[in-house]
Structures are given as structure tokens and as C-alpha cells.
Enzyme design. Structure first.
Site, PDB file in Angstrom:
ATOM      1  N   LEU B   8       0.840  -1.204   0.000  1.00 63.46           N
ATOM      2  CA  LEU B   8       0.000   0.000   0.000  1.00 63.46           C
ATOM      3  C   LEU B   8       0.876   1.257   0.000  1.00 63.46           C
ATOM      4  O   LEU B   8       0.561   2.258   0.639  1.00 63.46           O
ATOM      5  CB  LEU B   8      -0.930  -0.027   1.220  1.00 63.46           C
ATOM      6  CG  LEU B   8      -1.951  -1.190   1.228  1.00 63.46           C
ATOM      7  CD1 LEU B   8      -2.584  -1.344   2.608  1.00 63.46           C
ATOM      8  CD2 LEU B   8      -3.036  -0.959   0.178  1.00 63.46           C
ATOM      9  N   GLY B   9       1.993   1.152  -0.711  1.00 65.86           N
ATOM     10  CA  GLY B   9       2.902   2.303  -0.807  1.00 65.86           C
ATOM     11  C   GLY B   9       2.336   3.339  -1.766  1.00 65.86           C
ATOM     12  O   GLY B   9       1.137   3.383  -2.043  1.00 65.86           O
ATOM     13  N   LYS B  10       3.235   4.163  -2.309  1.00 67.15           N
ATOM     14  CA  LYS B  10       2.790   5.230  -3.192  1.00 67.15           C
ATOM     15  C   LYS B  10       1.931   4.703  -4.336  1.00 67.15           C
ATOM     16  O   LYS B  10       0.850   5.219  -4.620  1.00 67.15           O
ATOM     17  CB  LYS B  10       4.022   5.948  -3.788  1.00 67.15           C
ATOM     18  CG  LYS B  10       4.715   6.857  -2.818  1.00 67.15           C
ATOM     19  CD  LYS B  10       5.989   7.445  -3.417  1.00 67.15           C
ATOM     20  CE  LYS B  10       7.005   6.337  -3.701  1.00 67.15           C
ATOM     21  NZ  LYS B  10       8.339   6.821  -4.056  1.00 67.15           N
ATOM     22  N   ASN B  95       7.303  -4.012 -10.754  1.00 66.64           N
ATOM     23  CA  ASN B  95       8.303  -3.971 -11.819  1.00 66.64           C
ATOM     24  C   ASN B  95       9.247  -5.158 -11.748  1.00 66.64           C
ATOM     25  O   ASN B  95      10.466  -5.000 -11.778  1.00 66.64           O
ATOM     26  CB  ASN B  95       9.096  -2.671 -11.723  1.00 66.64           C
ATOM     27  CG  ASN B  95       8.355  -1.506 -12.369  1.00 66.64           C
ATOM     28  OD1 ASN B  95       7.672  -1.679 -13.370  1.00 66.64           O
ATOM     29  ND2 ASN B  95       8.500  -0.333 -11.783  1.00 66.64           N
ATOM     30  N   SER B 121       2.309   1.452 -15.875  1.00 66.43           N
ATOM     31  CA  SER B 121       2.983   2.730 -16.119  1.00 66.43           C
ATOM     32  C   SER B 121       2.031   3.898 -15.850  1.00 66.43           C
ATOM     33  O   SER B 121       0.827   3.724 -15.738  1.00 66.43           O
ATOM     34  CB  SER B 121       3.485   2.797 -17.568  1.00 66.43           C
ATOM     35  OG  SER B 121       4.162   4.012 -17.804  1.00 66.43           O
ATOM     36  N   GLY B 123       2.988   6.433 -13.498  1.00 69.01           N
ATOM     37  CA  GLY B 123       3.346   7.082 -12.248  1.00 69.01           C
ATOM     38  C   GLY B 123       2.206   7.025 -11.248  1.00 69.01           C
ATOM     39  O   GLY B 123       1.220   6.301 -11.413  1.00 69.01           O
ATOM     40  N   LYS B 171       6.962  -3.645 -20.235  1.00 74.55           N
ATOM     41  CA  LYS B 171       7.153  -2.552 -19.282  1.00 74.55           C
ATOM     42  C   LYS B 171       8.638  -2.230 -19.112  1.00 74.55           C
ATOM     43  O   LYS B 171       9.028  -1.056 -19.012  1.00 74.55           O
ATOM     44  CB  LYS B 171       6.534  -2.914 -17.934  1.00 74.55           C
ATOM     45  CG  LYS B 171       6.754  -1.888 -16.821  1.00 74.55           C
ATOM     46  CD  LYS B 171       6.268  -0.493 -17.214  1.00 74.55           C
ATOM     47  CE  LYS B 171       6.101   0.456 -16.048  1.00 74.55           C
ATOM     48  NZ  LYS B 171       7.123   0.450 -15.041  1.00 74.55           N
ATOM     49  N   HIS B 174       9.664  -0.243 -22.024  1.00 71.41           N
ATOM     50  CA  HIS B 174       9.067   1.089 -21.840  1.00 71.41           C
ATOM     51  C   HIS B 174       9.966   1.952 -20.971  1.00 71.41           C
ATOM     52  O   HIS B 174      10.270   3.103 -21.295  1.00 71.41           O
ATOM     53  CB  HIS B 174       7.680   0.908 -21.197  1.00 71.41           C
ATOM     54  CG  HIS B 174       7.090   2.161 -20.623  1.00 71.41           C
ATOM     55  ND1 HIS B 174       7.492   2.675 -19.401  1.00 71.41           N
ATOM     56  CD2 HIS B 174       6.146   3.010 -21.088  1.00 71.41           C
ATOM     57  CE1 HIS B 174       6.810   3.776 -19.147  1.00 71.41           C
ATOM     58  NE2 HIS B 174       5.985   3.997 -20.154  1.00 71.41           N
ATOM     59  N   ASN B 175      10.422   1.394 -19.879  1.00 66.80           N
ATOM     60  CA  ASN B 175      11.263   2.181 -18.986  1.00 66.80           C
ATOM     61  C   ASN B 175      12.622   2.476 -19.590  1.00 66.80           C
ATOM     62  O   ASN B 175      13.185   3.547 -19.377  1.00 66.80           O
ATOM     63  CB  ASN B 175      11.429   1.452 -17.643  1.00 66.80           C
ATOM     64  CG  ASN B 175      10.195   1.573 -16.776  1.00 66.80           C
ATOM     65  OD1 ASN B 175       9.081   1.640 -17.301  1.00 66.80           O
ATOM     66  ND2 ASN B 175      10.372   1.592 -15.471  1.00 66.80           N
ATOM     67  N   GLU B 178      12.132   5.343 -21.695  1.00 66.99           N
ATOM     68  CA  GLU B 178      11.963   6.480 -20.780  1.00 66.99           C
ATOM     69  C   GLU B 178      13.318   7.038 -20.342  1.00 66.99           C
ATOM     70  O   GLU B 178      13.501   8.255 -20.283  1.00 66.99           O
ATOM     71  CB  GLU B 178      11.163   5.969 -19.580  1.00 66.99           C
ATOM     72  CG  GLU B 178      10.787   6.959 -18.525  1.00 66.99           C
ATOM     73  CD  GLU B 178      10.180   6.214 -17.329  1.00 66.99           C
ATOM     74  OE1 GLU B 178       9.141   5.532 -17.484  1.00 66.99           O
ATOM     75  OE2 GLU B 178      10.778   6.281 -16.227  1.00 66.99           O
ATOM     76  N   TYR B 179      14.263   6.154 -20.023  1.00 68.44           N
ATOM     77  CA  TYR B 179      15.599   6.615 -19.631  1.00 68.44           C
ATOM     78  C   TYR B 179      16.213   7.463 -20.746  1.00 68.44           C
ATOM     79  O   TYR B 179      16.785   8.523 -20.492  1.00 68.44           O
ATOM     80  CB  TYR B 179      16.520   5.416 -19.360  1.00 68.44           C
ATOM     81  CG  TYR B 179      16.456   4.845 -17.974  1.00 68.44           C
ATOM     82  CD1 TYR B 179      15.241   4.444 -17.412  1.00 68.44           C
ATOM     83  CD2 TYR B 179      17.610   4.663 -17.209  1.00 68.44           C
ATOM     84  CE1 TYR B 179      15.190   3.892 -16.147  1.00 68.44           C
ATOM     85  CE2 TYR B 179      17.560   4.114 -15.938  1.00 68.44           C
ATOM     86  CZ  TYR B 179      16.354   3.727 -15.411  1.00 68.44           C
ATOM     87  OH  TYR B 179      16.312   3.176 -14.151  1.00 68.44           O
ATOM     88  N   ARG B 269      23.413   8.202 -15.483  1.00 73.83           N
ATOM     89  CA  ARG B 269      22.847   8.152 -14.123  1.00 73.83           C
ATOM     90  C   ARG B 269      23.863   7.592 -13.139  1.00 73.83           C
ATOM     91  O   ARG B 269      24.042   8.127 -12.047  1.00 73.83           O
ATOM     92  CB  ARG B 269      21.581   7.283 -14.112  1.00 73.83           C
ATOM     93  CG  ARG B 269      20.414   7.923 -14.845  1.00 73.83           C
ATOM     94  CD  ARG B 269      19.113   7.353 -14.350  1.00 73.83           C
ATOM     95  NE  ARG B 269      17.994   7.846 -15.140  1.00 73.83           N
ATOM     96  CZ  ARG B 269      16.730   7.529 -14.914  1.00 73.83           C
ATOM     97  NH1 ARG B 269      16.426   6.704 -13.920  1.00 73.83           N
ATOM     98  NH2 ARG B 269      15.763   8.009 -15.662  1.00 73.83           N
TER      99      ARG B 269
END
Lengths: 298, 298, 298, 298
Positions: B8-10, B95, B121, B123, B171, B174-175, B178-179, B269
Site C-alpha cells: 500500500l505504498g505510493k 516492476n 505505467s 506514475g 514494461k 518502456h522504462n 523512458e531513460y 545516471r
């Protein structure tokens, strides 16, 4: 030969001593009086003005520039011109951009001054005891200068690369390759340093110097550097750059030659100079926006 | 539907609220009691143990994992197994690495537990008001779950990508994309920031959101971030990464797909996380060795 | 307003139609007679010479250039100058280099001609139905032109970026970001295409358009392209480039902004244009030398 | 010493001859009978089965593996085990992954077999006339083997890098650096080849061998390759890779060491192997979508 050497810095002084070793006469000038004095103490004939320098040279005068690339070269040439006579020779032994060299060659040709460019590699040690010279010059001028190049280089260490400008062009690319090689070595060393084995980096560089595929002078220097500071703890992680790496990248772009390794090596140097990366801040901010990811705040 | 939501996090809480909005019943569990309490205050039926969670679910039970990738997922599955009955369903909405998902699918299949993976995805905002779900599952299971996916996603925002594992695979990629996109935006923003014009970066991001080729959600977020902090002065220049960027790079390497932009984005990064770059120190040391170049010393 | 539009190609014609839709009067000129005829058939008032074009415009004349960057712009300006009067306005809506724009602004200012630059994004569709305009101009001139920009752009789709040159600067960087984003998408798509799952790429692009972090116009176009050719089998793997990507890289180098992703994206395009990579041949030859590795011979 | 050499390919045979030159006795085995015959004709004692090989070795047996990395090594070890006695020694002189080496060391330790790894650099010429060996082994075993390593390497060309696995680790990184260096040289050579001067590439490589900063064995090989084919016209532009470059990249990723140059060098090799770049097709298709840009169609 009799050489009028302008510029007695790290490279210039070493080159002067190298020339002296081979029986040449070197009249040396530098902007700072004490620099001339220092060279004079080592056998160079000191000149404290360009007039004095030119005045001591027999015809045709041979003047060798060993000064920072860019405006300085143009300024010195402008100051020299009224003092020179047709047939005199200027050799630019510094790291000038080849297009500046092409321009200067044309300019001086119209004045009757002969001009050659020598890309000089090998660092200070090379300048002192035997360099590698890539020489752009007309055939006749090169033939005239060849004995001097033979003397100041290691055996096999000079080449008439072609017409004026080509020496600096080849030297530029040499330095581009050097950027890529150094970054590759740096990355490899970091993998060694952070890997699962406790390695003696100096010893590894040492063994790689002998018989390995990647042996060469950079590896010799690597061992030397690590012998002075085994973990490089006293070195800051900033890698500056002079122009040639950038010029190689720009030339590659112009020619549409994909040179990702040389380019990346340059960009990592630029990255190392940054106190703060704005691009990274953007990424951190975006991550925070979409994911609520923790962002390091100041 | 009735969903047993673990985590039940973000992301988890937002997803729970999203499900509730669409008339689903959500029994929620988290390791920390206060996290459950917080969710309970928003309409989730709190469960303070896995037993309690499972006990409240009708057959076939539908359990949705919204927890960190890696060992945690295996541990929770291990703890759930004795509590579940054949035919029950686990959806991994986190993920996870697609190969872990393939392994878990096989493992659970042998126990009679049905398993689907949903790459989620969008957010936190997406989780709350309409996500994008890439779902790997057998046909029958997907058909059963489809109404739920329809409810929690934006119109057009869910896809049955194929068999188990494929959702997390898509996914992951996708990420990776995104990077690359984020690094491109970061670099561009830095060129704007350092260029010859005094630009209002927020306004630029704003205009790019409307009608430009690069418009999209990342640009929306860019404007949002700049509207809170016009020069990002409060953001530190460290960009962390979770696993998918790395996994995309590793997968590309495995497939021999040259993915230099996604890879470089990841490496930048990593570079941003470094307090000190040993590779750069090596280069600085080498420059000092051959050229006597000034080296920044500590 | 009354606009004299020079250049009726793909972008120019669409922009003309866009202007007409909003009640503006467009007098259009192109070098090729048939191009003018085609535009005339769509409502543009055709002009078959610059004289004719200028002659139809009321004072202050507003001339919009939608022509290829580079010499063409200078030539057209040279030809226009004798025909114009002080106070007339030229808007360069093409992809000129910002430094050319700065130079032209100064040049035209001395002649009393007002000059603005509009970086125009959004492709042909944007030009037709609502573009994104980044406008560099003096305040007064911008205020005068603003109604026109408002009409031809989508809501929120125009910005007065700053003084002359700034519009093209921002557009240049926009395109640099675009290069990075497109390469990232390309790499990701290739990982999808070669990965272990048999994926419907069009469907994946489709779901990514809705609710994902990487949603945006490029993903819309991705789905569109794949809907026409599901495996891109009819497309050759060559990605050309116009100037802005290169200019962004050059500008980044000038500013010492490390932009490895945008740069790499450009270099991969150059690589794609090569029939043969000499760099690779060098590597193959070296491998053969030291290892006796098989080398593919022609 | 008496060495049982398994693998008589390019590297193995040269190493055998090297050992013979230094007075060692070499019993050689290879899977193909004719390969053994060929070695036997050069002074190696031929063995046509592992049994025969082991049977000819005195205790403690010293077996040197010079075979392809991967499964082959495990298979050979499995076949050897029943034939060996506690205290016997296996040296893996090939390019095994260091983690395989760690695993094999543990496995063999339990069987009482001593195990060392030697990363062997220097190509075929090195194997024949003096290699560079990076040796991972326990101290006692290394001391026992040291005379052999001294004989088969150039002066200074062997190092006890540390415990088992470390030799292959250091060799892996060596090869990673090699990838970066070779790509840098390739890029530089291409800039030379396409630049404004008509250069003699062989002569340039030649002068760079003498006194330049980038002198080293790779440059020696560069000149050699160009002396056989001045424009490399007979070489195809495909650069294959064996494992170590990839492993270095994977290790760097694991350690979060940014190694963009080594990585890019690897990716450019992968790119060179592609008949068609799907990523590029994506970009071409996208360009066509938004700009109506001409796209090369098949």
C-alpha cells in the site's frame, strides 16, 4: 642548423635541449625574461625580443614556434613579418588547428615566407629525447628541414604527411585517438579497482606493459603514475582538455564519420569539469514528478 | 471485483483508490500497521496479516502484488502459498524482472495457482486516475481480469501483450525508452540553460507541450517541475535508477541489439551517483605524466 | 492579416492553408510555377515573381519565409531588399541556424527591415491544423505578430522566446531532443522485436499512447507507422538528418555541455548512412593481425 | 616441466612450441586427430585421447587447457576428473569467465585438484615467442608454476594477480580496454581516410609507432595490416567479438562503473554485425510520419 625558437615553456625548452644535443644552434625567445634566462643557463642563446632573435639568425632564417595555439600564433606572426625577408622559414611546432595552418600558409606565401607545420607528439620526454613529428610542408621545404626532424625525433619518428596543414591534421587525429584510449584505460582501471579482487593496480599496469595487446606508452605512463600514487588518492577527478580532442570530434561531424568513442571520451572530460550537471537535475526532477521518487535535495 | 492488494505504498494506495472509484472491493495489506490504517481511512478494508487478507477473499481469490521487485515478491508468494487454493489468482503489478516472472509462473502453475503480470505505467497519477497496463497472461485468465484492467486504466490504456512474462518485458522496455527520453530532455534543457539567450525554461517546456513533435507527458512533467522550481536550484544532480533501465540494457546486450542511447542514459545516471570518478583520475594522472599538464590536486 | 508567403512546399502550403482557415489573406510565391498553381487552386493568391508578391502586399508588408535553411534564405533576402520599404517585416519560419538569424537580423535592421524568427514544430499536420511556434523577436514586433501566431498554432502553442535568434535556438534544441527520443524509441522497439516474446508492436505502441510515461506525439506516430507496415519491412534502415541535430551537438560542444545521448543519436544516423564503415574494417583488420581471427573478406 | 596441453589450435600450438623452446616437455591432445599429428610433427608428444595424455604425465600432473571458453571447459574437466589424482594441477589458460573460474576452482578443490587461471595476452605471436600472463592462483601453486610462466612470457610479462579467478578477471578487463582502444583507432583512421588530405595511412600508422603518445602494439599491428592492404579494401566491415568485451561491460554495469567508451566500442561491433538496423527503420518511419521526409524504400 640555426633555429630561432619562440616559446620556451615545457615543450619548447625540452625541444631546445634536444636540438642542442644534436649540434644545432638555438636562439630562444620567450615573453618572460626569466624564462629566457633559464633557457640560457642550459645552453640556449637567449633573445629578449623578437628583433634580437631575428637579428641573430642567418639567411634564410628558420624560426620555430612552440607557443599556445590560437591568437598567440597570429600575433607572433604579425610581429615577425616586418622583421623577416622573403625565403625565411616559419615552422609551427605547436598544436594549431589545421585550418588556421592552411590560412597562415596562404597568408605567408603571399609575403614570400615559407611555412611548415609539425605536429609534435611524445610529451615532454619526447620533446627532450626524441619526439614524433608529423610534418606538413611543400616537398622542397621538407627536404631542407628533414635533417633537423631526423635529429629531434626517435628513429622512424618523423613523417612528411603531405602539404601544409596535413601535419597538424594528423596530429589532431592522433590526439583524438589518444582521448579514446585514455578513457578506455580509465574505465578499465576503475573496473579493476572496484571489482571483487584486491588488485595491485600498479603491478597490473606493469604486466600489461610487457607482451600484452594493449601495451604501449600510455600503459608505461600508467604504471609510472601508479608507482607514485598507488590509488591516485592525490589526484582530483577532473580531466581538462586542450583543443585537439574537440577538433577531431568537430572534424568527424563535418565528415559525417561516426566517432562515438572519441566523442564520448571528450564528453566525459567535460562532464568531469562540471560542478553540477543540470541535465541530471532535470532527470531527478522528472523522476520526482511522475514517481514521487525520492530526490536528493540540497 | 474483490481484490486482495498487497503493498500500500505510493503506487499501491493510489491503485487501491482507483479500484475503489470503480466499484471494486479492495482488501489491503502492508507490512507496516500504520500504512494499513492510512489506507483503511480511505476506504480500503484493512488486513493486518496475509491470513487476514486471504480470509476475506471469496474464491477464486484475486491477489494483486504491488511490492518492490526481487526477493520480496518471492517471499510473499512463499507465505501466500499455504493460504491459497487451486484456481486462485496472483497478479504481479510491480516492476519484476520478466525472467523472475517466467520462473514464478511455472512454479505457481505447478501449484495450481494462476499468475499474471501487469507492467503498470503512468506514475502515481496514473495509478490513481488511470494507468497504462501491459498484461502478460494466459488468454482465459486475461479475459477474466479484463474488466478490472479496463476500469483502472485510461481509455486504450491496457493491452494483453501475450503469455506470462510479456507484460513485464514490455514494461521493462518502456522504462528503457523512458531513460533515453529523459536524458535527451535533460541534455536539451542544459543547452537551453547555458546558451546565449536568457530563456524562461518553464515557458519553453510549456510551449513544447502544445503542438510540438516532442510533446508528451514527460514534457508536461517538465513544465510542472519548473513551475515549482524555475531553475531546479533545490534539486541535487543525482539521478538514481531502479532496475528496468539496467535490465533493458542487459537484454539488449543479450540480443546483440545496439542500444547506445538507452545505455548511455543509464551510464550517465551511474556517473551522477559517483562522488568521485576513478576513470577520470586515471586520465588526469596520465595527462600529467606525458604532458606535465596541470592536474588538480586535492 | 495579409501575408506574403515565400515557399509553398510541404510545410509552406500547409501553413498557407492554416492561415487561410483563420481568415488571413495569403499571397504565395514559389520558384516553380506549378507549385504556385497548386497553391492557387487551394485559395492562395499566386505570385509568380517576388516583384508580384511584394506588389500585392499593403504596408507594412509582412513576408513569411518557409524555405530551406542556408544560402537560399540569404539569396531570397537579397532579392527582396530592393523591393521592400523601411518598416516592412520578414519572418523566417524555417529551420535556420540561430547564428544566421542573428546576422540577418543585424543586417536587416540597418536597412530598416524588421525581422523575426519562428521555429515551427509539429510537422506537416501541425503546419496545417495547429503548429507550435517558438518566436524570437523584439517586443513590439512580437505584439504586432501575436494574433497571427495565435491563429496558426494550437492553444498554448506559441511562445515569445526572447530577442531575435532565440526562436530558432529553442527550435534547434527541440530537434536535438527529438533525435534522442527517436533513437530511444527505435532501440526499444528493436529490443521488443528481437526479444523472446512474439509481440504486436503496433499494439504496444498503441497502449503506450494511453496513460504511459512515454506517451506523446512520437508514440502516436509510431503506432501510425506500424499500422501501415507492421514490421516496417518496406522501410530502408537509413535515417537521414537535416541540420538541427548537428547544430545542437555543435552548440553543446561549444558550451561544454555533455550531451552524449543527443550526440549518439546523431552519430547512429550517420552510421546508418554509411555503405561501409572504415572504422570497423580497421578493427577487423587488427583482430586478424593479433589473433588470426577470421575476418570476413570480400 | 612436463605439461599436458589440451587444445592445439592457433593459440595452443604456438604456446606448445614456446614451451618446447624453453626445454619443457609437452604432451598435446586435441579432439581432431590431424591437429595432434600436426603438433607432433613440430615436436609435441601427441596424445590421441585424454587417457593417453594423462597416462604420459608424471605426478603431480600438470594439465594446461587452451580451449574455447564455456561448456567445453566444463566438459573436459568432467572427463579429466576420473583420470586425475589428488594434487594434480589444471591451469586454464583460455578466456574463461572469471565466475566460471571461481566455480571450477571450488569444485576442483573439493576433489583435491589444484587449479589456476592464466589470462594469456599477446595474440598468436605472443603465445609463440613470449606472452603476457595474468595468473590467478594460490601462493603455493603459483610458486610452483612460476618458472613455467617465466619461460613462456616476455621479460616482465607475468604477474600473480591474486587468488584463483583474478587472472581471468584482469584479462577480461584487458580485453575491454582493447575494445575501446581499437574503436578509437578505427575512428581516427576513418577521419584520416575521409579528411581533406590525401594521406598514406600506412605511413601515418608507421610514424605513430615511433615516439608518439599512442604508440604501442596495436599501432604496430595497424601498420602491418595496412602494409598488406593499404586501404583495407579486402576486409569486410564486420567486427565480431568474443566474450570478454561483453563481460567487461556486464561487470561494469554490475559495479555501477560508468564505462561508456568500452560499452560503445562493443555496441559498434554489434552494429557492424547487423544486416539491417530495426532501430534505424523506426527512426526513418517516424521522420516520414511527421515530416513527410523522404524515406528510402526498398
Amino acid at each position: 642548423m640555426q633555429i630561432g625558437l619562440i616559446g620556451l615553456g615545457k615543450m619548447g625548452l625540452n625541444l631546445a635541449l634536444n636540438m642542442l644535443d644534436h649540434g644545432h644552434e638555438v636562439i630562444g625567445y620567450a615573453r618572460t625574461r626569466s624564462t629566457v634566462d633559464k633557457a640560457a643557463a642550459r645552453g640556449v642563446k637567449g633573445a629578449y625580443s623578437l628583433e634580437e632573435l631575428v637579428g641573430q639568425l642567418g639567411l634564410p632564417r628558420l624560426i620555430w614556434l612552440m607557443i599556445p595555439a590560437g591568437k598567440t600564433v597570429d600575433e607572433v606572426i604579425e610581429q615577425l613579418l616586418p622583421l623577416l625577408a622573403p625565403g625565411d622559414i616559419i615552422v609551427d611546432g605547436g598544436n594549431s588547428h589545421y585550418r588556421d595552418t592552411l590560412r597562415r600558409y596562404q597568408f605567408l606565401k603571399e609575403k614570400g615566407i615559407r611555412f611548415a607545420d609539425s605536429g609534435t607528439s611524445g610529451g615532454m620526454e619526447g620533446a627532450r629525447y626524441g619526439a614524433c613529428c608529423m610534418v606538413g610542408a611543400g616537398d622542397e621545404l621538407f627536404a631542407y628541414l628533414e635533417p633537423l626532424f631526423k635529429d629531434i625525433t626517435v628513429p622512424g619518428g618523423y613523417l612528411h604527411t603531405g602539404p601544409p596543414g596535413s601535419g597538424h591534421y594528423v596530429k589532431m587525429v592522433h590526439n583524438g585517438i589518444e582521448y579514446g584510449m585514455m578513457q578506455a584505460i580509465g574505465e578499465g582501471m576503475e573496473v579493476l579497482a572496484k571489482g571483487p579482487f584486491k588488485l595491485d593496480l600498479k603491478a597490473v599496469a606493469g604486466v600489461w606493459r610487457h607482451g600484452s595487446v594493449i601495451r604501449g606508452w600510455l600503459m608505461d605512463l600508467m604504471e609510472s603514475a601508479l608507482s607514485k600514487d598507488a590509488t591516485l588518492e592525490n589526484i582530483k577527478d577532473i580531466a581538462y582538455s586542450s583543443g585537439e580532442g574537440l577538433w577531431t570530434v568537430e572534424e568527424a561531424l563535418r565528415l559525417k564519420v561516426p566517432a562515438p568513442v572519441i566523442t564520448t571520451a571528450l564528453l566525459m572530460r567535460y562532464r568531469s569539469e562540471q560542478e553540477e550537471s543540470f541535465a541530471t537535475k532535470v532527470i531527478a526532477a522528472l523522476r520526482h514528478e511522475f514517481g514521487g521518487h525520492d530526490v536528493a535535495r540540497k
